[in-house]
Design an enzyme around this catalytic site. Structure first.
Site, mmCIF file in Angstrom:
data_model
loop_
_atom_site.group_PDB
_atom_site.id
_atom_site.type_symbol
_atom_site.label_atom_id
_atom_site.label_comp_id
_atom_site.label_asym_id
_atom_site.label_seq_id
_atom_site.Cartn_x
_atom_site.Cartn_y
_atom_site.Cartn_z
ATOM 1 N N LYS A 264 1.157 6.272 5.853
ATOM 2 C CA LYS A 264 1.506 5.203 6.899
ATOM 3 C C LYS A 264 3.155 4.596 5.630
ATOM 4 O O LYS A 264 2.130 3.831 4.284
ATOM 5 C CB LYS A 264 0.410 4.195 7.220
ATOM 6 C CG LYS A 264 1.292 3.212 8.094
ATOM 7 C CD LYS A 264 0.340 2.755 8.735
ATOM 8 C CE LYS A 264 0.272 1.878 10.095
ATOM 9 N NZ LYS A 264 1.686 0.820 9.834
ATOM 10 N N CYS B 161 22.652 -24.381 -24.443
ATOM 11 C CA CYS B 161 21.176 -23.868 -24.355
ATOM 12 C C CYS B 161 21.105 -22.269 -24.621
ATOM 13 O O CYS B 161 22.493 -21.577 -23.976
ATOM 14 C CB CYS B 161 20.918 -24.110 -22.896
ATOM 15 S SG CYS B 161 19.072 -23.418 -22.220
ATOM 16 N N CYS C 219 16.574 -26.743 -24.813
ATOM 17 C CA CYS C 219 17.624 -27.071 -25.158
ATOM 18 C C CYS C 219 16.898 -28.657 -24.190
ATOM 19 O O CYS C 219 17.597 -29.513 -25.485
ATOM 20 C CB CYS C 219 18.721 -26.659 -24.832
ATOM 21 S SG CYS C 219 19.092 -27.307 -23.029
ATOM 22 N N ASP D 110 5.482 2.983 4.764
ATOM 23 C CA ASP D 110 6.211 0.630 4.769
ATOM 24 C C ASP D 110 7.404 1.043 4.846
ATOM 25 O O ASP D 110 7.665 0.527 3.528
ATOM 26 C CB ASP D 110 4.943 0.046 4.166
ATOM 27 C CG ASP D 110 4.656 -1.421 4.132
ATOM 28 O OD1 ASP D 110 5.132 -1.379 5.998
ATOM 29 O OD2 ASP D 110 4.406 -1.407 3.635
ATOM 30 N N LYS E 152 -6.098 0.876 6.867
ATOM 31 C CA LYS E 152 -4.733 0.175 6.284
ATOM 32 C C LYS E 152 -5.213 -0.465 4.984
ATOM 33 O O LYS E 152 -7.101 -0.423 5.078
ATOM 34 C CB LYS E 152 -4.556 -1.397 7.226
ATOM 35 C CG LYS E 152 -4.352 -1.666 7.892
ATOM 36 C CD LYS E 152 -2.115 -1.890 7.996
ATOM 37 C CE LYS E 152 -1.234 -1.299 9.032
ATOM 38 N NZ LYS E 152 -1.286 -3.006 9.331
ATOM 39 N N GLU F 84 -1.867 11.480 7.916
ATOM 40 C CA GLU F 84 -0.630 10.986 7.225
ATOM 41 C C GLU F 84 -0.546 10.341 6.745
ATOM 42 O O GLU F 84 -1.823 8.911 6.830
ATOM 43 C CB GLU F 84 0.382 11.086 8.165
ATOM 44 C CG GLU F 84 0.609 12.610 8.810
ATOM 45 C CD GLU F 84 1.557 11.970 10.168
ATOM 46 O OE1 GLU F 84 2.572 11.732 10.636
ATOM 47 O OE2 GLU F 84 0.868 13.364 11.335
ATOM 48 N N CYS G 97 19.116 -25.799 -15.913
ATOM 49 C CA CYS G 97 19.533 -26.572 -16.596
ATOM 50 C C CYS G 97 21.186 -26.250 -16.939
ATOM 51 O O CYS G 97 21.390 -25.116 -16.836
ATOM 52 C CB CYS G 97 18.835 -26.276 -18.251
ATOM 53 S SG CYS G 97 19.453 -26.256 -20.139
ATOM 54 N N CYS H 224 14.474 -28.434 -19.924
ATOM 55 C CA CYS H 224 15.089 -27.663 -20.142
ATOM 56 C C CYS H 224 13.836 -27.034 -21.042
ATOM 57 O O CYS H 224 13.657 -27.764 -22.681
ATOM 58 C CB CYS H 224 15.690 -27.007 -20.514
ATOM 59 S SG CYS H 224 16.614 -25.608 -21.673
ATOM 60 N N TYR I 236 7.615 11.913 10.692
ATOM 61 C CA TYR I 236 6.217 12.362 11.024
ATOM 62 C C TYR I 236 5.671 12.796 12.396
ATOM 63 O O TYR I 236 4.850 13.252 12.348
ATOM 64 C CB TYR I 236 5.156 10.660 10.477
ATOM 65 C CG TYR I 236 5.698 9.562 10.691
ATOM 66 C CD1 TYR I 236 5.638 8.952 12.983
ATOM 67 C CD2 TYR I 236 6.945 8.532 10.449
ATOM 68 C CE1 TYR I 236 6.082 8.448 13.436
ATOM 69 C CE2 TYR I 236 7.006 7.158 10.922
ATOM 70 C CZ TYR I 236 6.635 7.528 12.820
ATOM 71 O OH TYR I 236 7.671 6.093 13.362
HETATM 72 P P1 AMP Z 1 2.602 -0.897 13.339
HETATM 73 O O1 AMP Z 1 4.182 -1.600 12.949
HETATM 74 O O2 AMP Z 1 1.641 -1.443 12.282
HETATM 75 O O3 AMP Z 1 1.820 -1.299 14.481
HETATM 76 O O4 AMP Z 1 2.266 0.811 13.081
HETATM 77 C C1 AMP Z 1 2.819 1.294 14.036
HETATM 78 C C2 AMP Z 1 4.386 1.803 13.180
HETATM 79 O O5 AMP Z 1 3.574 2.720 11.790
HETATM 80 C C3 AMP Z 1 5.006 2.734 13.853
HETATM 81 O O6 AMP Z 1 5.789 2.704 13.955
HETATM 82 C C4 AMP Z 1 5.432 3.372 12.368
HETATM 83 O O7 AMP Z 1 7.134 2.823 12.874
HETATM 84 C C5 AMP Z 1 4.963 2.826 11.143
HETATM 85 N N1 AMP Z 1 3.906 4.989 10.556
HETATM 86 C C6 AMP Z 1 3.683 4.948 9.630
HETATM 87 N N2 AMP Z 1 3.492 6.396 9.267
HETATM 88 C C7 AMP Z 1 3.670 6.380 9.974
HETATM 89 C C8 AMP Z 1 2.838 7.570 10.410
HETATM 90 N N3 AMP Z 1 2.659 8.992 9.455
HETATM 91 N N4 AMP Z 1 2.532 8.178 11.705
HETATM 92 C C9 AMP Z 1 3.103 7.642 12.555
HETATM 93 N N5 AMP Z 1 3.257 6.218 12.712
HETATM 94 C C10 AMP Z 1 3.970 5.649 10.914
HETATM 95 ZN ZN ZN Z 2 18.462 -25.717 -21.647
#
Ligand code: AMP
Ligand code: ZN
Length: 664
Positions: A113, A427, A406, A115, A309, A111, A421, A403, A222
Site C-alpha cells: 500500500k 552568535c 551566546c 503512501d 495496516k 501488493e 536568537c 541563547c 496498481y
Molecule cells: P484509504 O485511503 O486508507 O481508504 O486507502 C485507499 C487508498 O489506498 C486508495 O485510494 C489508493 O490510493 C491507496 N493505495 C495504495 N496502494 C494501493 C494498492 N496497491 N491497491 C489499491 N489501493 C492502493
Molecule cells: Zn545566540
C-alpha cells in the site's frame, strides 16, 4: 540528410525509450548530458515545425502550462476507499465473508500500500488524455498538465493496450527525492517539508507545472479499470500494465490462502524500510476479476479488497536531556537526546521536539519514558510520555530563555512557533552557518573550503563574515590544524575564483531569509544589480513575479541593517559579482518597460515559459490575473472563457502570440 520531420519522430521515440529505461525500469541507457542535448535538439526542431505538435512529446515533460483553477470532473468509475484490517483475525473474518459470497477456490494478489496521493489516468488509443485526483471519490480535479511532467507516467503506451481504459495508482515522493527537496528548502532558510506524502499530494495541485516537473515524483500503478480489457485476474492486470510501459512495482505476489497473505505481511513489515518510498500497509485483492464482479462494492469500498495496516513502529526509551540547536537564521530547535534504542532498523539517539509549544503540549520532562515513532519523517519524533513510569520528583521542562551559544535573550515573533536568537552578528553558529551557506555548492561554490574549516576559521578569529574570506592569506591559515601548504593555497585560490560566480548565485549566497535559489534568480534578473535591489521599495518588490509579502519584507529587513550594507560594499570592492554581467544584460531590452502582461492558454511557436522569459527580459512584467492595470492578455488556444470576458469588460486588449512576437 534526414528530413526534420523524420528526425523529430526518431528523437521522440528514442527519448521516450530512455525515459522509460531510466524512470520505469531503473536501468539508465544514456548519460544525463547526452539526454539533455537530444532533448534540446528536439525542442528546437519542434519549435520550427509547429505543425508536428504531439501531446505525448518528451519535451512536454518540463512543464510550463499553468492552471489557475483545477477543473472538477466526474470519475467515469468511482474511486473507492479500502476497508482496513489490523490482525490475522480480521483477515480470517474477511475470508469467511468471501466464502459465503463466491464459489470455488479464492486466490489473492498481495501488493504494497503505497503512501502518497491517488490518481486515475485515462488512456485512449495509447495516449494519456486525462489525470484526475481522487477528490471525494465521485469527482476529482483535473491535474493532467502536472501529471505529464512525472517521468514514470507514460504519455504513449507500447504493446497490446486496450483502446480506452483507466488505470489507477499512487503518486509518491521517494525518500531520496524528499531529502533532496528539503536540503534545498533548508539552504534557502525555509521550513522543510513535513513528510513525503503531503508533499506529493501538495505537488499535484501546484499551479505551475514547471514547478511540478522539478519535484522527483513517481507514479506507481496498481489497478486497471476498463470496459473490456480481456484480462481475467488482478495479477495479470499488473503484468499487462507493466508491459504497456507503466511502473508497477514487482513486489506483488500471488497466493491461495490467508496464511500466504500473512507471510507477505510479515515479510514487508520487516523489510519495508528497505523500499525507496513510503508504505503504510499492504493491500490484498481477490485475484479473479470474475469473483471481484460477484462480490461488488459496499457504499464505501470494494468487498474484494482489504488493506492491512502496519503498526506504526514505536519504541519507548528514556529522555536523557534536551539540547537546543541554533540554526543559521538564529532559529532554535529543541532536540531530545535519548537513551539509544533500536527503531525501524536504525539506532535512534535523538528525536525532534519541534518547538516550545510541542514540549508544553506533551509535557515531556527529563527522565521520562517517552514513545518514539518513525513516520515518513527522516528524524523520529516523540509521540507522548508514559506517565505510569514518570518519577515522582520530575519537574516540568522550562524552555530556555536565552541563547545556548551566546546567552542573548531569545525572542519569539507573533504567530511564529520558533524562538530566535536575535544576536545574528555575534552568535557563532549563526556566523558559521551564514558563511557555510555562502560557500555552498549552489552559492559561491568555493573549492578547497569546507564546512568544518569555516568553523575553524571563525573560532580562530580569522573571519567574522563572508566578506572576510577575501582577505585571507596563505600565511594566516597555514598554521591551522590539519592545514597543509597546498590546501592553504587551494583555499585562497578557491576564494579568489569565486569572484567569477554570477550575481544570482552571489545573491543566493548572501543568505537573505526566504531568498532561495529561484527567488534569487528572479530578483537578480529583475533588478540587475544589488544597488537597485537595495533601493527597491516594498511595493515595488511585491510586483515582481513570484515575490510575495514574506520575501519582500525580508529583503527590506536585510538592507535596513548597516552591517549588511557594509558587508555588501566590501564584497563589491573585492570584485565579487554584484550585478548582472554584460553578457546577461545584452540579452535584455527595455522595449516592454512598464507594460503588464497576462499569459493564458497553450501556444504554438513558443512555450509559455519562453513567452514569460521574453516579456521579462524585455522589461515587461508578467502578472497572474487580469485587472484594470493589465496592458495586454497574450492568448493562446484554450484560454478560459471567464478570462476572455474579464479582459473584454476591463477593455484589456487580447493579442495572439504572433502579435506579441511582432512587438519585439
Ligand atoms: P484509504 O485511503 O486508507 O481508504 O486507502 C485507499 C487508498 O489506498 C486508495 O485510494 C489508493 O490510493 C491507496 N493505495 C495504495 N496502494 C494501493 C494498492 N496497491 N491497491 C489499491 N489501493 C492502493
Ligand atoms: Zn545566540
Amino acid at each position: 540528410m534526414m528530413e526534420e520531420k523524420e528526425l523529430i519522430l526518431k528523437l521522440r521515440k528514442e527519448l521516450s525509450q530512455h525515459n522509460h529505461n531510466y524512470y520505469v525500469l531503473d536501468k539508465p541507457s544514456i548519460s544525463d548530458f547526452e539526454f539533455d542535448i537530444k532533448l534540446k535538439q528536439l525542442q528546437a526542431l519542434e519549435l520550427s515545425n509547429p505543425e508536428m505538435y504531439d501531446s505525448s512529446s518528451p519535451t512536454l515533460r518540463v512543464g510550463g502550462e499553468v492552471t489557475k483553477n483545477f477543473e472538477t470532473l466526474v470519475h467515469a468509475q468511482r474511486m473507492y476507499s479500502l476497508d482496513n484490517s489490523y490482525s490475522k483475525e480480521d483477515l480470517m473474518d474477511w475470508e469467511i465473508r468471501l466464502r459465503k459470497m463466491v464459489d470455488g477456490p479464492i486466490k489473492y494478489t498481495c501488493e504494497l500500500k503505497y503512501d502518497g496521493a491517488s490518481i486515475s489516468l485515462t488512456y485512449e488509443n495509447g495516449m494519456l488524455i486525462q489525470a484526475l485526483t481522487r477528490g471525494d471519490g465521485t469527482q476529482g480535479d483535473n491535474v493532467t498538465a502536472n501529471i505529464k511532467t512525472i517521468k514514470s507516467v507514460p504519455l504513449k503506451l507500447q504493446g497490446d493496450y486496450p483502446v480506452k481504459f483507466e488505470i489507477r495508482g499512487e503518486i509518491v515522493l521517494p525518500f531520496d527525492g524528499f531529502k533532496a527537496l528539503n536540503e534545498e528548502k533548508i539552504a534557502a532558510g525555509e521550513d522543510p517539508y513535513k513528510n513525503p506524502r503531503n508533499t506529493a499530494s501538495g505537488s499535484l495541485k501546484l499551479q505551475d507545472s514547471a514547478e511540478v516537473a522539478k519535484r522527483p515524483l513517481e507514479c506507481l500503478l496498481y489497478s486497471v479499470v476498463g470496459e473490456s480489457t480481456g484480462i481475467e485476474t488482478q495479477f495479470d492486470n499488473l503484468e499487462k500494465a507493466r508491459s504497456w510501459g507503466f511502473k508497477v512495482p514487482k513486489v506483488a505476489s500471488l497466493t491461495d490462502s490467508i496464511e500466504g497473505v500473512l507471510e507477505f505481511v510479515n515479510y514487508w513489515d520487516l523489510h519495508r524500510h528497505d523500499l525507496p518510498y513510503e508504505t503504510d500497509g499492504i493491500v490484498v485483492k481477490v485475484n479473479s476479476l470474475f469473483q471481484q464482479a460477484e462480490l461488488g462494492f459496499t457504499a464505501k469500498a470494494p468487498r474484494w479488497a482489504m488493506a492491512y495496516k502496519f503498526k506504526a513502529e514505536q519504541v519507548s526509551t528514556i529522555l536523557e536531556h534536551i539540547s537546543y540547536q541554533v540554526g543559521r537564521t538564529g532559529a532554535i530547535t529543541p532536540v531530545a537526546n535519548l537513551q539509544p534504542v533500536e527503531l525501524a532498523g536504525t539506532i535512534v539517539k535523538r528525536a525532534s521536539l519541534h518547538n516550545a509549544d510541542q514540549i508544553e503540549k506533551l509535557d515531556v520532562r527529563i527522565g521520562d519514558w517517552v514513545y518514539v515513532e518513525k513516520g515518513g519523517e527522516i528524524i523520529p519524533k516523540i509521540m507522548g510520555v508514559d506517565l505510569g513510569r514518570r518519577s515522582l520528583n520530575s519537574s516540568k521542562t522550562v524552555y530556555i530563555s536565552s541563547c545556548p551559544e551566546c546567552e542573548t535573550p531569545l525572542v519569539r515573533k507573533e504567530g511564529e512557533a520558533q524562538h530566535y536568537c536575535p544576536n545574528d552578528m555575534g552568535c557563532s553558529p549563526q556566523i558559521i552557518g551564514r558563511i557555510q551557506h555562502y560557500i555552498s555548492r549552489k552559492a559561491l561554490d568555493i573549492e578547497g573550503l569546507g564546512g568544518e574549516t569555516v568553523a575553524l576559521l571563525v573560532n580562530e578569529g580569522l573571519i567574522h563574515d563572508y566578506a572576510d574570506l577575501y582577505d585571507l592569506t596563505t600565511d594566516q591559515i597555514i598554521h591551522l590544524d590539519r592545514m597543509a601548504e597546498k590546501s592553504a593555497d587551494n583555499l585562497v585560490s578557491g576564494v579568489q575564483a569565486s569572484k567569477d560566480i554570477p550575481f544570482e548565485r552571489v545573491l543566493f549566497g548572501l543568505g537573505i531569509r526566504y531568498v532561495g535559489e529561484t527567488v534569487a534568480k528572479k530578483l537578480a534578473k529583475h533588478y540587475k544589480s544589488i544597488q537597485a535591489l537595495s533601493e527597491a521599495s516594498f511595493e515595488d518588490l511585491e510586483t515582481v513575479d513570484e515575490i510575495g509579502i514574506k520575501i519582500a519584507e525580508s529583503v527590506i529587513e536585510f538592507f535596513k541593517i548597516d552591517v549588511n550594507i557594509r558587508m555588501v560594499s566590501r564584497l563589491i570592492l573585492c570584485g565579487v559579482q554584484l550585478e548582472l554581467s554584460e553578457e546577461a544584460l545584452s540579452n535584455q531590452t527595455t522595449q516592454l518597460q512598464g507594460l503588464r502582461f497576462v499569459v493564458s492558454g497553450v501556444f504554438e511557436t513558443v512555450s509559455r515559459d519562453e513567452l514569460k522569459v521574453l516579456i521579462d527580459s524585455n522589461g515587461g512584467k508578467v502578472v497572474s490575473s487580469i485587472s484594470a492595470k493589465t496592458s495586454f492578455v497574450v492568448a493562446g488556444s484554450n484560454m478560459g472563457p471567464s478570462k476572455r470576458t474579464k479582459a473584454d469588460s476591463l477593455k484589456v486588449p487580447i493579442i495572439s502570440e504572433m502579435e506579441f512576437l511582432e512587438m519585439l
